[in-house]
Motif scaffolding. Structure first.
Motif, PDB file in Angstrom:
ATOM      1  N   ASP A  24       2.552   1.453  -3.332  1.00  0.00           N
ATOM      2  CA  ASP A  24       1.847   1.974  -4.536  1.00  0.00           C
ATOM      3  C   ASP A  24       1.563   3.500  -4.378  1.00  0.00           C
ATOM      4  O   ASP A  24       1.175   4.126  -5.437  1.00  0.00           O
ATOM      5  CB  ASP A  24       0.336   1.120  -4.260  1.00  0.00           C
ATOM      6  CG  ASP A  24       0.602  -0.228  -4.643  1.00  0.00           C
ATOM      7  OD1 ASP A  24       1.675  -0.621  -5.148  1.00  0.00           O
ATOM      8  OD2 ASP A  24      -0.638  -1.173  -4.441  1.00  0.00           O
ATOM      9  N   LEU A  25       1.428   4.018  -3.109  1.00  0.00           N
ATOM     10  CA  LEU A  25       1.373   5.350  -2.995  1.00  0.00           C
ATOM     11  C   LEU A  25       2.507   6.191  -3.555  1.00  0.00           C
ATOM     12  O   LEU A  25       2.620   7.321  -3.773  1.00  0.00           O
ATOM     13  CB  LEU A  25       1.322   5.640  -1.470  1.00  0.00           C
ATOM     14  CG  LEU A  25      -0.156   6.102  -0.884  1.00  0.00           C
ATOM     15  CD1 LEU A  25      -1.150   5.806  -1.693  1.00  0.00           C
ATOM     16  CD2 LEU A  25      -0.140   5.664   0.532  1.00  0.00           C
ATOM     17  N   GLY A  26       3.903   5.381  -3.640  1.00  0.00           N
ATOM     18  CA  GLY A  26       4.792   6.133  -4.114  1.00  0.00           C
ATOM     19  C   GLY A  26       6.063   6.038  -3.280  1.00  0.00           C
ATOM     20  O   GLY A  26       7.338   6.694  -3.822  1.00  0.00           O
ATOM     21  N   HIS A  27       5.932   5.704  -2.153  1.00  0.00           N
ATOM     22  CA  HIS A  27       7.049   5.603  -0.995  1.00  0.00           C
ATOM     23  C   HIS A  27       7.994   4.687  -1.654  1.00  0.00           C
ATOM     24  O   HIS A  27       7.887   3.520  -2.305  1.00  0.00           O
ATOM     25  CB  HIS A  27       6.465   5.363   0.044  1.00  0.00           C
ATOM     26  CG  HIS A  27       5.723   6.215   0.784  1.00  0.00           C
ATOM     27  ND1 HIS A  27       6.029   7.389   1.384  1.00  0.00           N
ATOM     28  CD2 HIS A  27       4.154   6.265   0.697  1.00  0.00           C
ATOM     29  CE1 HIS A  27       4.860   8.086   1.676  1.00  0.00           C
ATOM     30  NE2 HIS A  27       3.896   7.474   1.304  1.00  0.00           N
TER      31      HIS A  27
ATOM     32  N   THR B 217      -3.994   4.560   9.302  1.00  0.00           N
ATOM     33  CA  THR B 217      -3.990   3.541   8.300  1.00  0.00           C
ATOM     34  C   THR B 217      -3.216   2.075   8.909  1.00  0.00           C
ATOM     35  O   THR B 217      -2.407   2.399   9.424  1.00  0.00           O
ATOM     36  CB  THR B 217      -3.127   3.645   7.029  1.00  0.00           C
ATOM     37  OG1 THR B 217      -4.028   4.685   6.202  1.00  0.00           O
ATOM     38  CG2 THR B 217      -3.060   2.504   6.134  1.00  0.00           C
TER      39      THR B 217
ATOM     40  N   SER C  18       4.326   9.601   5.889  1.00  0.00           N
ATOM     41  CA  SER C  18       3.151   8.779   6.006  1.00  0.00           C
ATOM     42  C   SER C  18       3.271   7.703   7.188  1.00  0.00           C
ATOM     43  O   SER C  18       4.469   7.421   7.294  1.00  0.00           O
ATOM     44  CB  SER C  18       2.809   7.785   4.673  1.00  0.00           C
ATOM     45  OG  SER C  18       2.262   8.541   3.525  1.00  0.00           O
TER      46      SER C  18
ATOM     47  N   THR D 294      -1.802   7.859   5.801  1.00  0.00           N
ATOM     48  CA  THR D 294      -0.713   7.756   4.562  1.00  0.00           C
ATOM     49  C   THR D 294      -1.335   8.292   3.250  1.00  0.00           C
ATOM     50  O   THR D 294      -2.381   8.481   2.950  1.00  0.00           O
ATOM     51  CB  THR D 294      -0.956   5.957   4.368  1.00  0.00           C
ATOM     52  OG1 THR D 294      -2.192   5.592   4.355  1.00  0.00           O
ATOM     53  CG2 THR D 294       0.082   5.404   5.374  1.00  0.00           C
ATOM     54  N   ALA D 295      -0.295   8.693   2.486  1.00  0.00           N
ATOM     55  CA  ALA D 295      -0.653   9.546   1.326  1.00  0.00           C
ATOM     56  C   ALA D 295       0.570   9.534   0.561  1.00  0.00           C
ATOM     57  O   ALA D 295       1.636   9.112   1.008  1.00  0.00           O
ATOM     58  CB  ALA D 295      -1.078  11.042   1.729  1.00  0.00           C
ATOM     59  N   PRO D 296       0.705   9.816  -0.898  1.00  0.00           N
ATOM     60  CA  PRO D 296       1.747  10.046  -1.554  1.00  0.00           C
ATOM     61  C   PRO D 296       2.746  10.869  -0.884  1.00  0.00           C
ATOM     62  O   PRO D 296       2.392  11.764  -0.441  1.00  0.00           O
ATOM     63  CB  PRO D 296       1.113  10.293  -3.071  1.00  0.00           C
ATOM     64  CG  PRO D 296      -0.328  10.032  -3.152  1.00  0.00           C
ATOM     65  CD  PRO D 296      -0.488  10.286  -1.660  1.00  0.00           C
TER      66      PRO D 296
ATOM     67  N   HIS E 100       0.932  -1.037  -0.097  1.00  0.00           N
ATOM     68  CA  HIS E 100      -0.031   0.004  -0.015  1.00  0.00           C
ATOM     69  C   HIS E 100       0.970   1.204   0.069  1.00  0.00           C
ATOM     70  O   HIS E 100       0.608   2.180  -0.756  1.00  0.00           O
ATOM     71  CB  HIS E 100      -0.791  -0.044   1.398  1.00  0.00           C
ATOM     72  CG  HIS E 100      -1.545   1.263   1.555  1.00  0.00           C
ATOM     73  ND1 HIS E 100      -2.748   1.817   0.928  1.00  0.00           N
ATOM     74  CD2 HIS E 100      -1.317   2.092   2.432  1.00  0.00           C
ATOM     75  CE1 HIS E 100      -3.002   2.806   1.556  1.00  0.00           C
ATOM     76  NE2 HIS E 100      -2.064   3.150   2.305  1.00  0.00           N
ATOM     77  N   LEU E 101       1.866   1.283   1.084  1.00  0.00           N
ATOM     78  CA  LEU E 101       2.747   2.329   0.948  1.00  0.00           C
ATOM     79  C   LEU E 101       3.549   2.445  -0.402  1.00  0.00           C
ATOM     80  O   LEU E 101       3.851   3.673  -0.812  1.00  0.00           O
ATOM     81  CB  LEU E 101       3.789   1.983   1.959  1.00  0.00           C
ATOM     82  CG  LEU E 101       3.577   2.742   3.286  1.00  0.00           C
ATOM     83  CD1 LEU E 101       2.357   3.249   3.381  1.00  0.00           C
ATOM     84  CD2 LEU E 101       4.095   1.571   4.450  1.00  0.00           C
TER      85      LEU E 101
ATOM     86  N   ALA F  44      -7.499   1.458   4.878  1.00  0.00           N
ATOM     87  CA  ALA F  44      -6.521   2.866   4.623  1.00  0.00           C
ATOM     88  C   ALA F  44      -7.023   4.098   4.943  1.00  0.00           C
ATOM     89  O   ALA F  44      -8.398   4.390   4.730  1.00  0.00           O
ATOM     90  CB  ALA F  44      -6.329   2.729   2.953  1.00  0.00           C
TER      91      ALA F  44
END
Lengths: 342, 342
Positions: free
Chosen positions: B178-181, B291, B273, B336-338, B175-176, B332
DNA sequence: ATGAAAGCGCTAACAC
DNA sequence: GTGTTAGCGCTTTCAT
């Protein structure tokens, strides 16, 4: 592997009596010589004998099962109720069965099904199921004996155990009086709830006993909600003279009072003492923490077990179960203090 | 008054068969013609027949009682466990017995006494009792079959149902990702808990699968406490470069991370995040909300009932119960966020 | 594939 | 006061 559990016959042989005598001793029936009783008990203890519940049920019609039926949003309340009930159950040799109800799916059919499979010596109902007409009807239809905890309506319908709201409200009012308050506002609960009038009664009794009269505008309506407490407080605090303390009929309303007070520029408890009722979780989270009344939930469910068990004691005629009123606990916390100006 | 409950014999007469045939149908035993089965079932339904548990127990040795033993500080957890268990119990015709344990008074004698009076087809244990050696010994001594929920140690000792921590941690990490981390810090749990290594494993697996390597200083020790989370976060955020996200092995530590981050001037989720694990009540009270991973508590206890009931199904040899690993739920929320800078 | 007999461990009537 | 005799409603043998 386990050794075979000892039966009543094993005990009888060991004690040198007939197995019926053992049964008598175990059930505390009369007509057994003290000497034999002792011998039987000793033999039972030596063999580690534990009566077979299923056999007692089948032969005697008592299941030694007590049911606890609930549908309560407060997990904490349920936890206390279970703890109190199980403690007493262990002392009396009963097992506690839980029957959570989900108001969503409680159709009549579901209820009847649950109850027909339930084989208990008695059922304990907590609020709010204990006031649910459909549930009560289903239980009565199934012919199951029950005791309600803190019921609100229909008090004559079935035995119950409850907190003495009047005495508690009286005591809480005295707490305020002892602190030095003389002008106290009161916010009533929801008119549909039985506790509402009882708490008002307790308040008035304490005031009267203190030789005080209560002006009508000092008693405001409420609905047990945060908002209703806030509104009532606004009214109480807006007049030409204002009370030095407010007694709200429950914690939610008391929280509303605190909110209204701080908005109006009054500090709690400096300018205004606030007392609630119930000791809800929020009562401790508020700042200052709320002075309130705590219900003896565990003691109430323990008492309910007692009532149910006693009603089925051997040789007991089926006479009505007497209601019980239990003590409460006054929790004095930061929201009450002596008034500034006497 | 109630009419006498229909018995198996009444059903037999109504269906025109011997009562043994009725018994066979009810217990799903083989060797009954389909036609007779239908007739028996119809007759049973028409009479509103419900088998007598006590009689079945006495004759067959199955009590149709399932016990739920717990000693858990979290009322919410217990509530879910009870709900899940009772739902399945109703489907299988069992009753749920509760046995709260009070760690204070759990002497060996008390435990043995409780267990000797308990007459269940199986026991479900929740954490932390399911890892309490004294309790396990007492249960084994009493010869009661049991299933543990989410055990931490001694996984080979008895059957259990658990959440797949590895997969869940893996999923949360994804998930993290996918967010871009790309640079993610990880805080381990208490070293004594089995979940600690499993969650780390899941984290590392997801990172590896994403083609990322994790620097050793990105993995900090923790102890499942708020403070340990805070300390670990201070370390993670103080270096020359800092991660854009932190995965704490439980919610309490995640909350500590959020506290440390805001003290250090980082906003969540803008600058950092934060993800937790458990979906504790505090996860929703925090701001932003956490999250996290929610354990399928109700599903786990339902599965435990299944395992226990199936193990005693008629004609079942006493073979070992297979463990079950259940899915989790990724919740979620706002923490958490991009990342700002990619 | 179905039925008859025996008995699980206890309590409830009766005797003595 | 104490013991005897029947079941309670079902599952378990064992016949058929």
């Amino acid at each position: 592997m386990e050794k075979r559990q000892a039966t009543i016959k094993d005990v009888a042989v060991a004690a040198g009596v007939s197995f019926k005598t053992v049964s008598r001793v175990l059930n505390q029936e009369p007509n057994v010589r003290q000497e034999l009783q002792d011998r039987v008990r000793a033999a039972a203890a030596a063999l580690g004998y534990v009566p077979n519940i299923a056999a007692r049920d089948l032969a005697g019609g008592r299941s030694f099962l007590i049911g606890l039926m609930f549908d309560n949003p407060s997990e904490a309340y349920i936890g206390q109720a279970q703890t109190g009930a199980i403690t007493r159950c262990r002392e009396t040799g009963h097992l506690l069965i839980v029957e959570p109800l989900d108001s969503a799916d409680d159709t009549q059919r579901t209820l009847d099904s649950i109850l027909s499979h339930l084989r208990v010596d008695g059922l304990i109902l907590t609020p709010p199921v204990c006031d649910n007409p459909m549930v009560l009807e289903a239980i009565e239809r199934a012919g199951v004996r029950y005791v309600r905890i803190g019921p609100d309506r229909d008090l004559d319908r079935a035995p119950f155990v409850a907190m003495d709201d009047v005495a508690a409200a009286c005591d809480l009012t005295r707490h305020l009086l002892d602190l030095g308050h003389r002008d106290i506002g009161f916010i009533k609960g929801h008119p549909d709830h039985g506790a509402t009038s009882r708490r008002l009664e307790g308040f008035l009794r304490a005031m009267t006993e203190a030789g005080l009269t209560v002006a009508p505008e000092r008693i405001q309506p409420g609905a047990f909600s945060f908002e209703s407490g806030m509104e009532a407080a606004e009214t109480l605090l807006s007049g030409p003279s204002r009370p030095t303390a407010i007694f709200a009929s429950n914690d939610d309303m008391a929280l509303g009072v605190m909110s209204a007070a701080s908005r109006a520029g009054f500090s709690v408890p400096g300018d205004l003492s606030v007392a609630g009722f119930d000791d809800s979780p929020a009562a401790q989270m508020a700042w200052p923490q709320l002075t309130t009344i705590r219900q003896p939930v565990a003691a109430m469910s323990a008492a309910a077990v007692d009532m149910l068990v006693e009603a089925r004691a051997p040789g007991r005629v089926r006479e009505p179960i007497a209601n019980r009123w239990l003590g409460y606990q006054l929790i004095a916390r930061g929201s009450t203090a002596p008034p500034k100006r006497p």
